[in-house]
Design a protein around this motif. Structure first.
Motif, PDB file in Angstrom:
ATOM      1  N   ASP A   1      33.775  39.366  33.769  1.00 32.09           N
ATOM      2  CA  ASP A   1      34.726  39.389  34.691  1.00 32.09           C
ATOM      3  C   ASP A   1      36.163  38.745  33.923  1.00 32.09           C
ATOM      4  OD1 ASP A   1      33.165  39.807  36.729  1.00 32.09           O
ATOM      5  OD2 ASP A   1      33.024  37.652  37.265  1.00 32.09           O
ATOM      6  N   GLY A   2      36.062  38.139  32.828  1.00 29.02           N
ATOM      7  CA  GLY A   2      36.990  37.839  32.053  1.00 29.02           C
ATOM      8  C   GLY A   2      37.625  38.705  31.069  1.00 29.02           C
TER       9      GLY A   2
ATOM     10  N   GLY B   1      38.885  41.748  31.606  1.00 22.33           N
ATOM     11  CA  GLY B   1      40.311  42.352  32.039  1.00 22.33           C
ATOM     12  C   GLY B   1      41.175  41.530  31.664  1.00 22.33           C
ATOM     13  N   VAL B   2      41.316  40.239  31.938  1.00 20.60           N
ATOM     14  CA  VAL B   2      42.216  39.290  31.628  1.00 20.60           C
ATOM     15  C   VAL B   2      42.586  39.005  30.306  1.00 20.60           C
ATOM     16  CG1 VAL B   2      43.004  36.785  31.781  1.00 20.60           C
ATOM     17  CG2 VAL B   2      41.646  37.956  33.775  1.00 20.60           C
ATOM     18  N   VAL B   3      41.422  38.969  29.524  1.00 21.70           N
ATOM     19  CA  VAL B   3      42.020  38.964  27.995  1.00 21.70           C
ATOM     20  C   VAL B   3      42.555  40.449  27.385  1.00 21.70           C
ATOM     21  CG1 VAL B   3      40.964  39.062  25.647  1.00 21.70           C
ATOM     22  CG2 VAL B   3      39.793  37.514  27.354  1.00 21.70           C
TER      23      VAL B   3
ATOM     24  N   VAL C   1      44.659  42.074  29.339  1.00 25.55           N
ATOM     25  CA  VAL C   1      45.956  41.956  29.761  1.00 25.55           C
ATOM     26  C   VAL C   1      46.889  41.110  28.729  1.00 25.55           C
ATOM     27  CG1 VAL C   1      47.538  41.536  31.812  1.00 25.55           C
ATOM     28  CG2 VAL C   1      45.513  42.752  31.997  1.00 25.55           C
ATOM     29  N   ILE C   2      46.351  39.835  28.433  1.00 25.94           N
ATOM     30  CA  ILE C   2      46.865  38.846  27.619  1.00 25.94           C
ATOM     31  C   ILE C   2      47.208  39.629  26.161  1.00 25.94           C
ATOM     32  CG2 ILE C   2      46.600  36.591  26.200  1.00 25.94           C
ATOM     33  CD1 ILE C   2      45.344  35.939  28.852  1.00 25.94           C
TER      34      ILE C   2
END
Length: 55
Positions: free
Chosen positions: A12-13, A15-17, A19-20
């Motif tokens: 889950d995380g 995608g966030v990583v 983008v960052i």
């Protein structure tokens, strides 16, 4: 042991990583090429201004 496998399989995380990381790279490029970008934008606006006076 199954809880550890489930935790490692969870993505889950990710995608966030991603983008960052993309944002960090883009901000770095803007900082590196700031003067060139500023000169380009200024020359474009000068050309727009000079050509709009002829209309």
């Amino acid at each position: 042991m199954e809880h550890v496998k489930d935790f490692l399989a969870e993505e889950d995380g990710v995608g966030v990583v991603e983008v960052i990381l993309i944002l960090v790279v883009l901000i770095g490029l803007v900082i590196i090429f700031k003067s060139q970008l500023t000169n380009l934008v200024n020359s474009i606006f000068k050309k727009i201004t000079s050509q709009s006076n002829g209309i």
